[in-house]
Each structure stands twice: as C-alpha cells, then as structure tokens.
Motif scaffolding. Structure first.
Motif, PDB file in Angstrom:
ATOM      1  N   VAL A  77       0.841  -1.208   0.000  1.00  0.00           N
ATOM      2  CA  VAL A  77       0.000   0.000   0.000  1.00  0.00           C
ATOM      3  C   VAL A  77       0.871   1.250   0.000  1.00  0.00           C
ATOM      4  N   PHE A  78       1.892   1.275   0.859  1.00  0.00           N
ATOM      5  CA  PHE A  78       2.808   2.417   0.887  1.00  0.00           C
ATOM      6  C   PHE A  78       3.445   2.634  -0.478  1.00  0.00           C
ATOM      7  N   MET A  79       3.854   1.528  -1.101  1.00  0.00           N
ATOM      8  CA  MET A  79       4.522   1.606  -2.390  1.00  0.00           C
ATOM      9  C   MET A  79       3.595   2.139  -3.480  1.00  0.00           C
ATOM     10  N   LEU A  80       2.351   1.663  -3.495  1.00  0.00           N
ATOM     11  CA  LEU A  80       1.383   2.121  -4.495  1.00  0.00           C
ATOM     12  C   LEU A  80       1.087   3.610  -4.335  1.00  0.00           C
ATOM     13  N   ILE A  81       0.995   4.061  -3.093  1.00  0.00           N
ATOM     14  CA  ILE A  81       0.743   5.487  -2.851  1.00  0.00           C
ATOM     15  C   ILE A  81       1.922   6.325  -3.311  1.00  0.00           C
ATOM     16  N   MET A 135      16.806   4.653   8.922  1.00  0.00           N
ATOM     17  CA  MET A 135      17.957   5.540   8.825  1.00  0.00           C
ATOM     18  C   MET A 135      18.787   5.238   7.589  1.00  0.00           C
ATOM     19  N   LYS A 136      18.864   3.967   7.193  1.00  0.00           N
ATOM     20  CA  LYS A 136      19.611   3.615   5.984  1.00  0.00           C
ATOM     21  C   LYS A 136      18.963   4.245   4.754  1.00  0.00           C
ATOM     22  N   LEU A 137      17.632   4.201   4.702  1.00  0.00           N
ATOM     23  CA  LEU A 137      16.926   4.852   3.596  1.00  0.00           C
ATOM     24  C   LEU A 137      17.050   6.362   3.701  1.00  0.00           C
ATOM     25  N   GLY A 138      16.952   6.896   4.926  1.00  0.00           N
ATOM     26  CA  GLY A 138      17.102   8.332   5.120  1.00  0.00           C
ATOM     27  C   GLY A 138      18.468   8.825   4.697  1.00  0.00           C
ATOM     28  N   ALA A 139      19.506   8.027   4.945  1.00  0.00           N
ATOM     29  CA  ALA A 139      20.854   8.417   4.539  1.00  0.00           C
ATOM     30  C   ALA A 139      20.958   8.529   3.025  1.00  0.00           C
ATOM     31  N   ALA A 140      20.379   7.559   2.312  1.00  0.00           N
ATOM     32  CA  ALA A 140      20.434   7.576   0.849  1.00  0.00           C
ATOM     33  C   ALA A 140      19.656   8.756   0.279  1.00  0.00           C
ATOM     34  N   LEU A 141      18.446   8.992   0.808  1.00  0.00           N
ATOM     35  CA  LEU A 141      17.633  10.105   0.309  1.00  0.00           C
ATOM     36  C   LEU A 141      18.262  11.446   0.671  1.00  0.00           C
ATOM     37  N   GLY A 142      18.851  11.536   1.864  1.00  0.00           N
ATOM     38  CA  GLY A 142      19.523  12.776   2.255  1.00  0.00           C
ATOM     39  C   GLY A 142      20.698  13.084   1.348  1.00  0.00           C
ATOM     40  N   ALA A 364      18.114   2.129  -4.782  1.00  0.00           N
ATOM     41  CA  ALA A 364      18.651   0.848  -5.273  1.00  0.00           C
ATOM     42  C   ALA A 364      19.842   0.411  -4.435  1.00  0.00           C
ATOM     43  N   PHE A 365      20.709   1.354  -4.081  1.00  0.00           N
ATOM     44  CA  PHE A 365      21.860   1.025  -3.241  1.00  0.00           C
ATOM     45  C   PHE A 365      21.407   0.490  -1.884  1.00  0.00           C
ATOM     46  N   VAL A 366      20.370   1.095  -1.301  1.00  0.00           N
ATOM     47  CA  VAL A 366      19.871   0.641   0.000  1.00  0.00           C
ATOM     48  C   VAL A 366      19.452  -0.826  -0.069  1.00  0.00           C
ATOM     49  N   ILE A 367      18.691  -1.187  -1.099  1.00  0.00           N
ATOM     50  CA  ILE A 367      18.182  -2.554  -1.235  1.00  0.00           C
ATOM     51  C   ILE A 367      19.301  -3.531  -1.570  1.00  0.00           C
ATOM     52  N   VAL A 368      20.101  -3.203  -2.571  1.00  0.00           N
ATOM     53  CA  VAL A 368      21.084  -4.145  -3.093  1.00  0.00           C
ATOM     54  C   VAL A 368      22.257  -4.337  -2.132  1.00  0.00           C
ATOM     55  N   PHE A 369      22.741  -3.267  -1.516  1.00  0.00           N
ATOM     56  CA  PHE A 369      23.871  -3.411  -0.593  1.00  0.00           C
ATOM     57  C   PHE A 369      23.503  -4.273   0.611  1.00  0.00           C
ATOM     58  N   GLN A 370      22.278  -4.110   1.114  1.00  0.00           N
ATOM     59  CA  GLN A 370      21.840  -4.961   2.220  1.00  0.00           C
ATOM     60  C   GLN A 370      21.767  -6.423   1.785  1.00  0.00           C
ATOM     61  N   ALA A 405      11.405   2.345  -0.376  1.00  0.00           N
ATOM     62  CA  ALA A 405      12.460   2.525  -1.371  1.00  0.00           C
ATOM     63  C   ALA A 405      11.952   2.173  -2.770  1.00  0.00           C
ATOM     64  N   PHE A 406      11.221   1.063  -2.892  1.00  0.00           N
ATOM     65  CA  PHE A 406      10.627   0.694  -4.183  1.00  0.00           C
ATOM     66  C   PHE A 406       9.642   1.772  -4.647  1.00  0.00           C
TER      67      PHE A 406
END
Length: 457
Positions: A77-81, A135-142, A364-370, A405-406
C-alpha cells in the motif's frame, strides 16, 4: 520500452485526427522493478513458512507467515501510494523524513529496548520499531537531496559546500548507527560513498572523502574497543553464558572487542575442519544447510536446519533458501537484486535531470547493498553479523523501509522526463523543479542524448 505514448482524447474520438495529433507523454510503469518486487515477495512467503518454525507458538504454524504477510500487504500500500506521487514532492519531503529518522535514532538511546547487546528498538503499539532500518533509507535520500542541490554549473563536479555537507551528513548517520552495530554503519558509508561517486563528485574530492572516512573509522573502532561496560545480566542471560562457557568479563570488554573477535575468528585457519561448537553454531549450521541443499535443493518445506539454525527466519534465511531450493535458485535471487541495480542505472542514464536519478540510485543502493551483505555473511565471505535480506527476511520495519524505497524508485520511473521526450516536456520539468536542483544529470547517456538531439529540435 522506457516510455508509453498516448493520443489525445480528441484523436480517440476522431480517428481522422490521428495523423495531425501530437502524442502526449504519459506516466510509465516500470515492469522490471515490479517484476523483481513480485518475485521477491513470492520467495518471502514460501521460505518464511519453512524458516519460521522456531517461532511457531500455540500450535499455529501459519501465524509467523500471516504476520509477515500483513507487513508485506501494508508495504505494498505504501509503495502504491508513493508511486502515484510526483518525485518532486517526495524530494521536497526528504528533509522532514531525515529529521524524523534522526530523532528516532536519538530517542532509541533514551527510551529504547536492547536487542543483541545494543539499544536498537522502540516498541510502539506492540510493534518493535528499528529506527536503523529507516535511517539507511534516510541516509540515501539525504545524500540524493544534497547532491542534487550542490552541483557545479556546466561541470561534472560537486561544490565544496556540497562536499562538506555530504561528509557531515554521512558522519552524523554513521555515528548514530555505530552505537548500535558495525554492519549498518558499513552499509550506510558504502551507500553514501557510492552516491557521491555517481553523483558527479570529482575524483580528487572523492579520494579526500575516502581518506577522511578511513581515518575516522580507525579512530571510532579504537575508541569503541577501549570502552568498558557495566554489564548487568538477567537470569536468562546468565544461563546462556553458562551454557556457552563464557564469562561476564567477555561481555564487558566493549562492543569493539566483539567485532575484533568476529573478524579474527572469520579468518582463522582450517575453520572448516573444526568440530561443531555452540560458539560458532550460526556459521557452521549455515554452511551445513547450504551443503545439504546442493545444486537443486531438498524441496520446499523439507529443510533440516530450519529448527536448529539461530535466526533462520531473518539473518540467515538465505541459507534456508539454498537448502530447500538449491544453489541455482539462490543465484537467481542474487540476479534479481543485481537486476534492480542494473535497471536503476539504466533509468538514471535516461533521465534528463539529476534529481530523479539520484533518488533511484540511492534507493537501489539501499536494497542491493543490504542483500549483498546478507548473502556475503551467510556464504562465509564476511564475518558473522546481522543484516536482513530485503523483503524476504522476517522483520516488519525492514519490509516497510524496502517498500518505501521501491515506491520512490517507481515514482521517479513513472514521472521523470527522459532525454527521449520532447524539448517541451524537458523544459516543463526543469521549470517545475526548485531552482537550485535543476542541474542536468551527470549520468546522462551521451550517446542517447546525441541520438535524440535532432529529433527533439
């Protein structure tokens, strides 16, 4: 194809007007990202049913899967929005999202609960929140926000002010995560450095940043190793120490010593010839599970190690996947994650502006690096640590962060203008962006640009 064209309503009603109609750009749906997302969700549902046997309670074998399914559904749902929202609005909201992440990271140190020897979680409404996942996603977006706003005009580089902001922001994120564990810190630093590199930072500045990171890392680990802890154990923790033949002094030596021990144990000689021990049971049982699976696996639900391998449903779920589905399926899953990175890079080389490219690559980096970190730990390439496999590992907050992220990637893919679009569309997008974030994409494919210059004039 990267774009879909639609005729105006007038041409639909009047076929004779088709020849004179000017095609209008339409929002896109990226089937590559959607396809990998759906495949990973299918694997998550199937494998969590097997890997969660240790969590079965009250005779309900479906409860762990249903719980994870609820997080996957809410994440969808979050992703679709998010994909329906223009990436420009997401970009403008980044400072608020980052601020919330930083506040949560500070709050966990005050009112948080301990998880695996560190203050990592906040419980709200019965749900255990791990701020580090956001925070990992926040770091990438920041980093994407900083890089998009601090490009040198008419040159592939980042301003000195932008470089300082990148280093400072990366340092703050890493410092907050460092108190909780080393693996998340490494992931965030890797994401940040990769963002700087693809964001157009000159090699001279990048090497300087790299040197600063190396020095800061050595100092931080040295200080962490020197810190002693006043450890108070519960009766259950004391029992675990007794069973593992450990002493409380080992727990009080500092988290840095735990990291050093893991590193040294990882590179110990002839470790594959050692007898089974409780101390190394995670890595040993992980290797046993993968060897048992072989090339083709033992079949869905036929895992032998899911009941013995600690954290089989989260930190070591990739071992259960290989045991049940085999090495070939494991390689297919690895390819799915790499496909996300490759597809994101392909999209980035097509975007006209810097902003959408930075958002897509950061997520993409957040998802793939993890994912790569998780697989490296399970396969024995990296020392033992904890890192979830995005979307597949049990853990609702990790699923939500990955879904967000998606959603950001799909938003950029859906709404961003490509170099193959008309000059009018490109000009309209540029004018809609903040004035300090209108720089041309440094990753723009020059061959595509040259190919379409004449057709768009």
């Amino acid at each position: 194809m990267d774009e879909t064209l639609s005729l105006s309503q007038e041409s639909v009603e009047n076929p004779a007007a088709d020849a004179a109609a000017v095609p209008a750009r339409k929002v896109r749906t990226d089937h590559h990202l959607w396809g990998t997302y759906i495949l990973l969700v299918i694997v998550a549902v199937i494998e969590l049913f097997s890997a969660s046997i240790q969590e079965v309670s009250d005779g309900s074998i479906f409860r762990p899967v249903l719980r994870h399914g609820m997080f996957l559904a809410s994440g969808l749902v979050f992703m679709l929005i998010l994909q329906m929202i223009h990436y420009r609005k997401i970009f403008n909201a980044i400072p608020y999202f980052v601020a919330l992440c930083l506040i949560a990271m500070l709050a966990v140190r005050v009112v948080g609960t301990e998880v695996n020897g560190a203050m990592r979680a906040i419980t709200i409404g019965g749900i255990q929140f791990l701020p580090s996942e956001f925070m990992k996603l926040g770091a990438a977006l920041g980093m994407a926000w900083i890089l998009a706003k601090n490009r040198v005009k008419d040159r592939r580089d980042i301003t000195t002010r932008g470089t300082v902001m990148c280093v400072g922001f990366m340092g703050i994120c890493a410092l907050l995560l460092f108190s909780q564990g080393l693996s998340n810190t490494i992931v965030v630093v890797a994401i940040s450095l990769s963002m700087m590199l693809i964001g157009g930072m000159s090699m001279k500045k990048f090497m300087l940043v790299l040197a600063v990171c190396a020095v800061a890392g050595v100092i931080a680990i040295g200080l962490k190793t020197a810190i002693k802890h006043d450890v108070k154990l519960t009766p259950q923790q004391e029992r675990v120490l007794e069973l593992n033949k450990e002493t409380i002094e080992g727990r009080a030596d500092g988290r840095g010593n735990v990291w050093r021990e893991r590193f040294l144990h990882h590179f110990r000689p002839n470790k594959e010839l050692e007898p089974f021990s409780v101390k190394h049971q995670q890595e040993q049982l992980s290797y046993i599970a993968q060897a048992h699976g072989g090339l083709w696996g033992v079949g869905i639900g036929q895992s032998r190690e899911n009941a013995r391998l600690p954290l089989a449903f989260s930190d070591y779920i990739f071992a259960i996947i290989i045991e049940e589905l085999g090495l070939f399926v494991g390689l297919i899953i690895l390819t799915c994650y790499m496909w996300i990175l490759g597809r994101s890079a392909k999209l980035t080389t097509r975007f006209k502006q810097t902003m959408p490219g930075m958002l897509v690559m950061g997520c993409a980096f957040v998802i793939v690096f993890q994912a790569l970190y998780h697989m490296a730990i399970v396969s024995g390439v990296f020392p033992v640590s904890g890192q979830p496999l995005p979307l597949i590992s049990k853990g609702g907050i990790s699923v939500w962060a990955t879904s967000l992220a998606f959603g950001v990637m799909l938003s950029a893919a859906r709404h961003a203008v490509r170099i193959t679009d008309t000059k009018a569309d490109q000009r309209k997008e540029t004018e809609s962006l903040p004035e300090d974030a209108r720089a041309e994409n440094p990753m723009l494919s020059s061959s595509v640009q040259n190919e379409n210059t004449s057709s768009n004039d």
